[in-house]
Write an enzyme that holds these catalytic residues in place. Sequence first.
Site, PDB file in Angstrom:
ATOM      1  CE1 TYR A   1      23.455  -0.981  53.154  1.00  0.00           C
ATOM      2  CE2 TYR A   1      23.405  -3.220  54.017  1.00  0.00           C
ATOM      3  CZ  TYR A   1      23.180  -1.855  54.191  1.00  0.00           C
ATOM      4  OH  TYR A   1      22.707  -1.395  55.378  1.00  0.00           O
TER       5      TYR A   1
ATOM      6  CG  PHE B   1      41.765  12.678  71.455  1.00  0.00           C
ATOM      7  CD1 PHE B   1      42.665  13.697  71.184  1.00  0.00           C
ATOM      8  CD2 PHE B   1      40.768  12.406  70.529  1.00  0.00           C
ATOM      9  CE1 PHE B   1      42.566  14.435  70.008  1.00  0.00           C
ATOM     10  CE2 PHE B   1      40.672  13.137  69.350  1.00  0.00           C
ATOM     11  CZ  PHE B   1      41.576  14.145  69.089  1.00  0.00           C
ATOM     12  CB  THR B   2      38.451  16.206  72.258  1.00  0.00           C
ATOM     13  OG1 THR B   2      38.859  15.697  70.976  1.00  0.00           O
ATOM     14  CG2 THR B   2      39.373  17.343  72.658  1.00  0.00           C
TER      15      THR B   2
HETATM   16  C1  PLP Z   1      41.606  11.901  65.681  1.00  0.00           C
HETATM   17  C2  PLP Z   1      41.645  11.044  66.842  1.00  0.00           C
HETATM   18  C3  PLP Z   1      40.512  10.357  67.261  1.00  0.00           C
HETATM   19  C4  PLP Z   1      39.163  10.527  66.612  1.00  0.00           C
HETATM   20  O1  PLP Z   1      39.182  10.123  65.272  1.00  0.00           O
HETATM   21  P1  PLP Z   1      38.180  10.784  64.209  1.00  0.00           P
HETATM   22  O2  PLP Z   1      38.401   9.960  62.975  1.00  0.00           O
HETATM   23  O3  PLP Z   1      38.580  12.198  64.025  1.00  0.00           O
HETATM   24  O4  PLP Z   1      36.815  10.660  64.728  1.00  0.00           O
HETATM   25  C5  PLP Z   1      40.632   9.523  68.364  1.00  0.00           C
HETATM   26  N1  PLP Z   1      41.812   9.393  69.002  1.00  0.00           N
HETATM   27  C6  PLP Z   1      42.910  10.044  68.616  1.00  0.00           C
HETATM   28  C7  PLP Z   1      44.188   9.843  69.362  1.00  0.00           C
HETATM   29  C8  PLP Z   1      42.886  10.901  67.534  1.00  0.00           C
HETATM   30  O5  PLP Z   1      43.988  11.557  67.185  1.00  0.00           O
END
Ligand code: PLP
Length: 482
Positions: A80, A132-133
């Site tokens: 851990y 980015f989303t």
């Molecule tokens: C995929 C991605 C993320 C998020 O990463 P996850 O591991 O999917 O949460 C953030 N920024 C960029 C540019 C990405 O391509």
Amino acid sequence: MANISFFSGETIPLELHKVRVVQKLSLVPVERRLEAITEAGNNTFLLKNKDIFLDMLTDSGVNAMSDNQMAAMMICDDSYAGSATFTRLESKINEIFGTPIFLPAHQGRAAEHILAQAFVKSGNVIPMNFHFTTPKAHITLCGGRVEELVIDEGLNTTSNFPFKGNIDIDKLRALIEKEGAKNIPFIRIEAGTNLIGGQPFSLENLRETAKIAREHGIMTVLDASLLQDNLYFIKQREEACRDWSIRKITRAISDEMDIIYFSARKLGFARGGGICLRDKAIADKLIEFVPLFEGFLTYGGMSTREMEAITVGLDETMDEDVISQGPQFIQFMCDECVKKGIPVVTPAGGLGCHLNAMEFLPHVDQHQYPAGALAAAVFLAGGIRGMERGTISEQREPDGTEPLASMELLRLALPRRVFTMSQVKYAVDRIEWLFHNRELVGGLKFVEEPTTLRFFFGRLAPVGDWQEKLVTQFRKDFGDSL
Ligand SMILES: *Cc1c(COP(=O)(O)O)cnc(C)c1O
């Protein structure tokens, strides 16, 4: 992947690895593909693997591991707290980035969550080359606003500009002037700019951006999730760095940044993520969130096996022969599409081949989601799963209005070291068939629309019966072929 010329004059990328573990795939008939996409609410995220032939949804967590990564996973030190595995990862990151502090997180968006919670206050503005989303969602959730400052070339789908992910320096100065440095907690710079087609920034642009940030006392944050491709493009395309090693370029980038975070689902051929930094005072603002949201400071939600894989994967990322494989395959796929007149984003970026749905389906109104419709159509055509990167991937404004995306792209990701040349050629063939029958393809409409990250689990239906017509045409042209 080396630069090797062929006696025949052909130019194809040549893998400098061999495949020693394989997974069987199935290709189901087009009639089953229609049932499957209907069951999935025309959202490729909701398809089941058993119905998919080539999974080009993403490069996230699906890159092929190396023998050395698998071997390292066997000797992880499981505990851990205080595991030697964590120390190995922390030292590798320090060796590569020169950042002695590493805060682990279970994936990239978890790092974004922590950064947003710690730094973004209501009314703040966060400038970035492009959103980015997941970071946008976290920033918005904290009451902040995203300002995209990518250069104009970045939004031009067919450009020869080598660094379409660059920040427009004049726009950055103007924004700081207008908002005031106090209202800008940090500038976010994304490597391999995802949503505009995996496009890189130049080292020169990054340095200019960082200089302006320092002048105003604003922090700089690098999203290094797609750094691997960006490094390769800097080496290939930036005159000043031509003779530099990948390690030297990496260090030159990280030396400019206050904070680097990444998704190890992309960077490092594994799964996981984290935040890398030098400054203890900044780390102190973040550190309490790690055990709260992720896990103790020596694992942050990752298994020790994954941490071992990241350590080796990051080392492999410093090898040009390893990181050239993705961009060279993508370049090949894009070149083949261009030869056939199929509209793709150029120059070829990292991540995958991006079809330009606005040009592929000019007759589909943007309110009927051309990129989403193209995703469903490409699945029907070849059992190929891509990801919509257009208006569906946006989210509605708080007042319910729907912003139209500046681009409507269908991303066909090429996870690193996964697909073969014949599979790429098959994909191009089915896309070419679809292109010849593009007038048959119609739009989509939402039937279930979640408010946050709707593209992940929203459900849509076709407008009209175009999908049945496409299947009929497929049978006419391909007989009883799959
Ligand atoms: C995929 C991605 C993320 C998020 O990463 P996850 O591991 O999917 O949460 C953030 N920024 C960029 C540019 C990405 O391509």
